[in-house]
Design an enzyme around this catalytic site. Structure first.
Site, mmCIF file in Angstrom:
data_model
loop_
_atom_site.group_PDB
_atom_site.id
_atom_site.type_symbol
_atom_site.label_atom_id
_atom_site.label_comp_id
_atom_site.label_asym_id
_atom_site.label_seq_id
_atom_site.Cartn_x
_atom_site.Cartn_y
_atom_site.Cartn_z
ATOM 1 N N GLU A 6 0.890 -1.169 0.000
ATOM 2 C CA GLU A 6 0.000 0.000 0.000
ATOM 3 C C GLU A 6 0.925 1.214 0.000
ATOM 4 O O GLU A 6 1.486 1.573 1.030
ATOM 5 C CB GLU A 6 -0.892 -0.012 1.258
ATOM 6 C CG GLU A 6 -1.810 -1.215 1.387
ATOM 7 C CD GLU A 6 -2.945 -1.211 0.365
ATOM 8 O OE1 GLU A 6 -3.226 -0.157 -0.218
ATOM 9 O OE2 GLU A 6 -3.543 -2.283 0.154
ATOM 10 N N CYS A 36 -1.930 9.190 2.309
ATOM 11 C CA CYS A 36 -1.590 8.650 0.990
ATOM 12 C C CYS A 36 -2.617 9.087 -0.042
ATOM 13 O O CYS A 36 -2.306 9.247 -1.203
ATOM 14 C CB CYS A 36 -1.501 7.133 1.055
ATOM 15 S SG CYS A 36 -2.955 6.391 1.780
HETATM 16 P P1 NAD Z 1 8.661 4.526 4.560
HETATM 17 O O1 NAD Z 1 8.601 3.694 3.328
HETATM 18 O O2 NAD Z 1 9.825 5.407 4.741
HETATM 19 O O3 NAD Z 1 8.573 3.619 5.872
HETATM 20 C C1 NAD Z 1 7.498 2.749 6.083
HETATM 21 C C2 NAD Z 1 7.926 1.635 7.038
HETATM 22 O O4 NAD Z 1 8.892 0.812 6.393
HETATM 23 C C3 NAD Z 1 8.586 2.117 8.314
HETATM 24 O O5 NAD Z 1 8.118 1.317 9.381
HETATM 25 C C4 NAD Z 1 10.061 1.851 8.071
HETATM 26 O O6 NAD Z 1 10.810 1.637 9.258
HETATM 27 C C5 NAD Z 1 10.004 0.575 7.253
HETATM 28 N N1 NAD Z 1 11.178 0.297 6.412
HETATM 29 C C6 NAD Z 1 12.017 1.182 5.825
HETATM 30 N N2 NAD Z 1 12.945 0.507 5.105
HETATM 31 C C7 NAD Z 1 12.676 -0.820 5.228
HETATM 32 C C8 NAD Z 1 13.267 -2.012 4.717
HETATM 33 N N3 NAD Z 1 14.327 -1.990 3.907
HETATM 34 N N4 NAD Z 1 12.737 -3.202 5.065
HETATM 35 C C9 NAD Z 1 11.652 -3.268 5.865
HETATM 36 N N5 NAD Z 1 11.055 -2.166 6.392
HETATM 37 C C10 NAD Z 1 11.553 -0.952 6.056
HETATM 38 O O7 NAD Z 1 7.294 5.360 4.557
HETATM 39 P P2 NAD Z 1 6.870 6.502 5.568
HETATM 40 O O8 NAD Z 1 7.672 7.725 5.245
HETATM 41 O O9 NAD Z 1 6.840 5.990 6.960
HETATM 42 O O10 NAD Z 1 5.335 6.739 5.137
HETATM 43 C C11 NAD Z 1 4.918 7.641 4.177
HETATM 44 C C12 NAD Z 1 4.556 6.919 2.898
HETATM 45 O O11 NAD Z 1 3.549 5.945 3.152
HETATM 46 C C13 NAD Z 1 3.952 7.859 1.866
HETATM 47 O O12 NAD Z 1 4.530 7.600 0.620
HETATM 48 C C14 NAD Z 1 2.484 7.494 1.870
HETATM 49 O O13 NAD Z 1 1.837 7.788 0.662
HETATM 50 C C15 NAD Z 1 2.538 6.040 2.160
HETATM 51 N N6 NAD Z 1 1.251 5.551 2.694
HETATM 52 C C16 NAD Z 1 0.472 4.746 1.918
HETATM 53 C C17 NAD Z 1 -0.764 4.312 2.384
HETATM 54 C C18 NAD Z 1 -1.664 3.437 1.555
HETATM 55 O O14 NAD Z 1 -2.575 2.836 2.120
HETATM 56 N N7 NAD Z 1 -1.459 3.341 0.259
HETATM 57 C C19 NAD Z 1 -1.188 4.686 3.661
HETATM 58 C C20 NAD Z 1 -0.371 5.493 4.424
HETATM 59 C C21 NAD Z 1 0.859 5.916 3.930
#
Ligand code: NAD
Length: 647
Positions: free
Chosen positions: A362, A396
């Protein structure tokens, strides 16, 4: 004016004695200091009916009795009762509940009266919370049980082993048994929603109303959906069996996958925890939940799970950054449910691919909102402003591109400006702010970069000049003269921006909206519902709200997910529940002597009959159907013979 002087007449619910009881309680809760007067020195009690008017009759009667007692009781006794209520968790459950209610109810009344009476709420809000023992800095949910502290000591492989064992226990529970935990959680969240909102606000800096509307309400709504629909959605499903398989029955069983690794972002830390955890749980899975390192809500999720009686490892919370997330993937969970950025989504999918772990992604979006000239412009403008600014634009599905038909772009822009000019922004304590601040400094820098880029390429900043480019309280940034080559028109900004662009006709706007690597959601505004439907079908996205905004997410019966770079898979709704299942296909035949027509031995004669039967089966019409039946029966007859009997 001394409040006592008016006690006889100031309430239609409480008599003077009961009001004196409130004043005494108030002084125990807020004894005052050099900045704040003690409760009885204020006139805040005069407003008590504004609260009592909304109370249930039963609660009001109970409160009257208690306040009459407090009127005569020494302050020390009141203080003792409040102290006792702090230790509610050490008592048996009935007394514990009573004490917890006392603690929340009594302190809540005094806090509300005092806080809403204060002139400088921003300045003293935290101080009052600290005074009454609801320390705004310290989480109300202390880590205990299956928590960070424990998991830090555990290796990823131990966590995974516990989860696998737990999944076997959960699998054995009936759906009814699993749903009891859902109901208990719903009640608990409902009861403690104010404390949870505080915790969410502490980690995210969002406004109180934002936390209530999008996190608490959304979670409760999802839990209600699970209560109502899980049994039906996951029941064994009868499936049609074609005539060629006459006499047999077909079914789908929706079975647990085992262990689900849930990795979440920072923008909706409560919602993004509880919704997937509980959907995975009712489907029979154990989960390992890794929150964002920026908004861990430390201790909260495991505390809630513990208090509804879940076994220790059914839901494990593991704190840390991406490296920890990656180590957990190495343990080969049965599914990864990831919400976050496109960049991380790609990394996760790559890592998962090497072990063939199913992933649901997502990811981000750059959602367009398309406003046609025949729409109600006031409504469309209000919707777009909310969709762009709710949660300070950190959703998002935030509106990130606004396409407005040329003939109404001036009217629309003026309407947006007038709404934005009245917006209230703060991390508030009373629900009186529209939106709060940015959660991370990284995101503030991205917004600044997109804004600078747009202005350097000719965009006009209509609202938001007061922002210094650094403060996390970014005001609404309304931009006009926006062109497609600006970053703000095609990269996810994830901040409170409203870039307005004009368009001429339907085809043009569809192609511009689709000209994006993202495909999460969109909104379309027009009086002509046929046109809305045409546009909705033509858009390359996972969700479209017609004459509304971000609303597909609001219906938990609808699946949610994106196309293109916005993700893979769907969650929520029946489809989402089933995505946490192994969809097992079952075909049931009876035990008999019969040998199937397609089993060995094959022979020339059988081939010819089978071939004619095939023609009959797929050529259509009654005659062919009869051919199929006749040649089928002859083939069957032949099939009951051994090769040696076929001559
Ligand atoms: P991010 O991708 O930086 O981090 C998300 C999660 O992934 C965090 O818990 C982080 O610690 C973890 N992570 C980072 N690198 C990883 C790896 N290599 N392996 C495993 N886990 C890892 O995202 P963010 O900045 O926390 O969130 C914002 C983003 O989320 C925006 O792009 C937003 O659009 C998206 N988002 C999407 C939805 C949806 O339902 N489509 C909902 C909410 C947010």
């Amino acid at each position: 004016m001394k409040p006592e002087l008016l006690l006889d007449t100031c309430s239609k619910h409480f008599n003077a004695g009961q009001l004196k009881g409130v004043l005494k309680l108030g002084d125990v809760v807020i004894p005052g200091d050099k900045h704040l007067p003690k409760f009885s020195e204020t006139e805040f009690i005069l407003d008590i009916d504004r609260m009592l008017d909304y109370m249930e009759e039963e609660d009001l009667e109970g409160l009257k009795i208690l306040m009459s007692l407090f009127h005569y009781a020494p302050k020390r006794l009141i203080s003792f009762i409040l102290k006792l209520s702090e230790y509610h968790s050490s008592f048996p459950s009935f007394i514990a509940t009573l004490l917890r209610m006392l603690k929340l109810g009594l302190k809540g009344i005094i806090f509300t009266l005092y806080y809403s009476g204060l002139e400088d709420q921003e300045k003293y809000g935290k101080q009052i919370l600290n005074t009454i023992g609801w320390d705004a800095q310290t989480p109300s949910y202390q880590p205990k049980g299956n928590t960070m502290t424990e998991n830090v000591k555990l290796t990823p492989s131990q966590i995974s082993k516990f989860s696998k064992d737990a999944s076997k226990q959960i699998r054995e529970l009936t759906i009814e048994q699993r749903l009891k935990y859902v109901t208990a959680l719903k009640k608990l969240i409902l009861r403690e929603k104010e404390i949870i909102i505080e915790r969410i606000q502490d980690d995210t800096k969002k406004s109180k109303s934002d936390a209530l509307v999008s996190e608490i309400f959304g979670v409760l709504d999802h839990l209600s959906f699970l209560e109502k629909e899980t049994k039906k959605a996951l029941a064994d499903e009868k499936i049609k069996t074609p005539i060629a398989l006459l006499g047999k029955k077909s079914r789908i069983y929706y079975e647990p996958l085992g262990t689900i690794l849930i990795i979440s972002p920072w923008n909706y830390p409560f919602y993004q925890a509880i919704v997937p955890i509980m959907a995975a749980f009712v489907s029979g899975n154990a989960s390992i939940y890794k929150p964002s390192e920026f908004t861990p809500l430390t201790g909260l999720v495991e505390d809630l799970m513990k208090r509804i009686g879940m076994n220790q490892h059914w839901v494990q919370v593991v704190y840390g950054d991406g490296q920890i997330g990656s180590q957990l993937i190495d343990q080969r969970p049965d599914k990864i449910f990831f919400t976050g950025s496109v960049a991380t989504g790609k990394k996760i999918m790559q890592q998962a691919a090497s072990q063939l772990i199913p992933v649901e992604l997502e990811l981000g979006g750059k959602d367009p909102s398309i406003v046609f000239a025949d729409a109600n412009i006031k409504r469309a403008a209000s919707g777009v402003v909310w969709g762009a600014l709710t949660n300070c634009g950190q959703s998002c599905t935030s509106v990130e591109r606004v396409y407005v038909q040329d003939t109404c772009v001036d009217e629309f822009t003026a309407e947006v400006k007038s709404i934005v000019d009245e917006i209230k922004q703060s991390r508030d304590y009373d629900g009186d702010s529209d939106f709060g601040g940015m959660t991370t400094s990284n995101q503030v820098a991205i917004v600044k970069n997109h804004l600078d880029d747009a202005i350097s390429k000719g965009a006009t900043l209509l609202c938001g000049h007061q922002w210094d480019g650094k403060n996390e309280m970014i005001p609404a940034l309304v931009l006009t003269n926006v062109t497609e080559e600006m970053l703000i028109a095609h990269e996810e900004t994830f901040g409170p921006i409203i870039p307005i662009m004009g368009f001429n006709d339907e085809n043009e706007v569809i192609s511009r909206a689709n000209n994006s690597p993202y495909g999460l959601s969109a909104s379309v505004w027009s009086h002509d519902l046929k046109r809305c439907d045409r546009v909705a079908r033509a858009l390359e996205v996972g969700n479209v709200s017609i004459n509304n905004v971000m609303l597909t997410e609001g219906n938990h019966y609808l699946p949610f997910g994106g196309q293109k770079n916005s993700g893979i898979g769907r969650y929520k709704g029946v489809h989402g529940l089933r995505s946490f299942c192994n969809m097992k296909s079952i075909l049931i035949d009876s035990d008999s002597k019969k040998i199937e027509a397609n089993w060995f031995p094959y022979s020339k004669k059988k081939y010819q009959l089978f071939s004619k039967m095939t023609d009959g089966a797929f050529s259509g019409g009654l005659i062919n159907f009869l051919k199929f039946a006749i040649f089928g029966t002859l083939t069957e007859g032949l099939s009951q013979k051994r090769r040696s009997q076929l001559k």
